[in-house]
Design an enzyme around this catalytic site. Structure first.
Site, PDB file in Angstrom:
ATOM      1  N   SER A   1     -19.197  28.506  -9.797  1.00  0.00           N
ATOM      2  CA  SER A   1     -19.804  28.267  -8.481  1.00  0.00           C
ATOM      3  C   SER A   1     -19.774  26.768  -8.153  1.00  0.00           C
ATOM      4  O   SER A   1     -18.674  26.199  -8.081  1.00  0.00           O
ATOM      5  CB  SER A   1     -21.219  28.852  -8.471  1.00  0.00           C
ATOM      6  OG  SER A   1     -21.709  28.948  -7.156  1.00  0.00           O
TER       7      SER A   1
ATOM      8  N   ASP B   1     -19.348  39.692  -4.930  1.00  0.00           N
ATOM      9  CA  ASP B   1     -20.117  38.441  -4.982  1.00  0.00           C
ATOM     10  C   ASP B   1     -20.813  38.227  -3.635  1.00  0.00           C
ATOM     11  O   ASP B   1     -20.158  38.203  -2.589  1.00  0.00           O
ATOM     12  CB  ASP B   1     -19.140  37.294  -5.268  1.00  0.00           C
ATOM     13  CG  ASP B   1     -19.825  35.978  -5.550  1.00  0.00           C
ATOM     14  OD1 ASP B   1     -20.801  35.640  -4.859  1.00  0.00           O
ATOM     15  OD2 ASP B   1     -19.357  35.279  -6.466  1.00  0.00           O
TER      16      ASP B   1
ATOM     17  N   HIS C   1     -21.990  37.583  -8.603  1.00  0.00           N
ATOM     18  CA  HIS C   1     -21.974  36.136  -8.850  1.00  0.00           C
ATOM     19  C   HIS C   1     -22.653  35.748 -10.169  1.00  0.00           C
ATOM     20  O   HIS C   1     -22.751  34.573 -10.495  1.00  0.00           O
ATOM     21  CB  HIS C   1     -22.701  35.442  -7.691  1.00  0.00           C
ATOM     22  CG  HIS C   1     -22.393  33.976  -7.525  1.00  0.00           C
ATOM     23  ND1 HIS C   1     -21.151  33.510  -7.150  1.00  0.00           N
ATOM     24  CD2 HIS C   1     -23.163  32.861  -7.688  1.00  0.00           C
ATOM     25  CE1 HIS C   1     -21.170  32.180  -7.088  1.00  0.00           C
ATOM     26  NE2 HIS C   1     -22.368  31.760  -7.416  1.00  0.00           N
TER      27      HIS C   1
END
Lengths: 276, 276
Positions: free
Chosen positions: B145, B221, B254
């Site tokens: 991320s 995600d 995620h």
């Protein structure tokens, strides 16, 4: 059954579910990992019991077990460590009350109303899992610390119900160590004869059948000589000829780093027993 | 260097260390996993950069990476995600300030005093690691991320310093998405030309050399279409013929469940590049 979490993991699915559990009289959270094989066929179930202060989250976020369960086609079930809720008794200290059910059926007030974790793990949870997921009916059990105590005592009391049992750093003689003596006095009362049903050392002495049993214990575990004392179970097993595979692991402590390092070998051990 | 934690893990050692970091002007915590091979020989280093809100703890407790690092003989280094301390600027919101260093060198008050995470990760940290551990001098980098953004931009700015780069669910175009625009305006000021040095899409357009690059992105995600937008990097790479192995992973979200599922393949990818 409510699904609280659903996550893709190692081509399988990590669930956290919530269900009304009659025996403990509250809503229980349970983590269930379904391996990819569960999409097309029935799978055996491996129950994981966690240690003091844990919830159903610790094992599924820290042990790295899903990889091996996906490899071997085993469903992993990890319940919370005590009843929960506003009306559930608690007390000062991380080692009694919430997060510290100790896998017994409490008989004393105020604990008896909800602290029936032995019955929950032995009967209600497997019935719930078998009713809601496609299982083969074969099951094994393992755990860590307080949960290692839970796994050993539950398998020893129900040797025909479990294909195998294993533990990381278990409390093997709760009636002889501070953690166990404190909560057993509270949950079960002063008559120590009632404690014996929850003591692995006492149970092996009267075992009717042998469950394949493995224990891994780190030599750098901060609780080794005070609360865990695996030599007591080793001696109890030797006295009655109960086979025990106790492995002392050099330099490992009590943490999930230890569990993660050997969980693959434990799941392989159980998968072999579950295939028989 | 202070050792804050030392744990046996997969026959290697998981450390958390603390050191005075001049460039960020504070004490930084860094997780270092030494594989068993490090006891007898120099090993290459793989840097992991974490995402928003993380510390050096998240990766080492949840990714299950140590198993693969032990298998391939790679040192894993995972720093904290921002400067820390009573005199370090912060602001409301999980996506700015503490835990959100964004791997840039801030130029604006009050951030510029400590938020120099690009210089720290590119220069100070590798120098510190090479001085304190036996490394081969070969290194690669990956992250998740915000940390995926960090890994990509650092490798793209220093293509000869890294054998390979990879990312899970990275922010590939921070100058075009809300997370990036918010912090870049704060840390770097209103002149957007200064932002381009920290945007993977902008950097590939001017890349002097190609670093082997892999990205895994879950299709479930929750940030995919708003903050991550891997299609922008794919298009930027196609325009200049930069090789990119972008893999869309069906159903993954995620979380660290996604990272854990593919970290083994990432470490194998880097280990191969580090052996060359």
């Amino acid at each position: 059954m409510d699904i609280v979490e659903r996550r893709r993991c190692f081509r399988g699915t990590q669930l956290v579910i919530r269900h009304a559990a009659a025996r403990v009289g509250c809503t229980m959270h349970v983590a269930v990992f379904l391996p990819p094989q569960a999409e097309t066929s029935a799978c055996p179930v491996l129950y994981w019991l966690s240690g003091l202060t844990c919830t159903e989250q610790n094992f599924i976020t820290k042990a790295g077990a899903q990889r091996y369960a996906a490899e071997h086609g085993v469903i992993l079930v990890a319940p919370d460590t005590s009843p929960r809720g506003a009306d559930v008794a608690d007390a000062e200290g991380y080692d009694i009350g919430l997060g510290a059910g100790f896998y017994v059926n409490a008989t004393e007030a105020p604990w008896a109303a909800h602290y029936q974790m032995a019955a929950y793990v032995e009967r209600e949870l497997p019935a719930f899992i078998d009713a809601n997921f496609r299982t083969t009916g074969r099951q094994s059990i393992l755990g860590h610390s307080m949960g290692g105590h839970g796994a050993l005592t539950i398998a020893l009391r129900n040797p025909r119900a479990y294909a195998s049992v294993s533990a990381f750093s278990p409390i093997v003689a709760p009636t002889q160590v501070p953690w166990g003596r404190k909560v057993f006095a509270a949950y079960l009362g002063p008559d120590e004869s009632t404690w014996q049903a929850y003591d692995a050392c006492a149970l092996v002495a009267n075992a009717e059948a042998h469950v394949p049993m493995r224990i891994d214990q780190g030599t750098a575990d901060e609780f080794l000589h005070t609360q865990l004392r695996p030599e007591l179970l080793q001696a109890a097993c030797q006295r009655v000829g109960y086979p025990l595979d106790l492995r002392m692991q050099e330099g490992y402590d009590h943490s999930y780093y230890f569990i993660a390092s050997f969980i693959g070998e434990h799941i392989a051990f159980h998968a072999e027993a579950l295939r028989l």
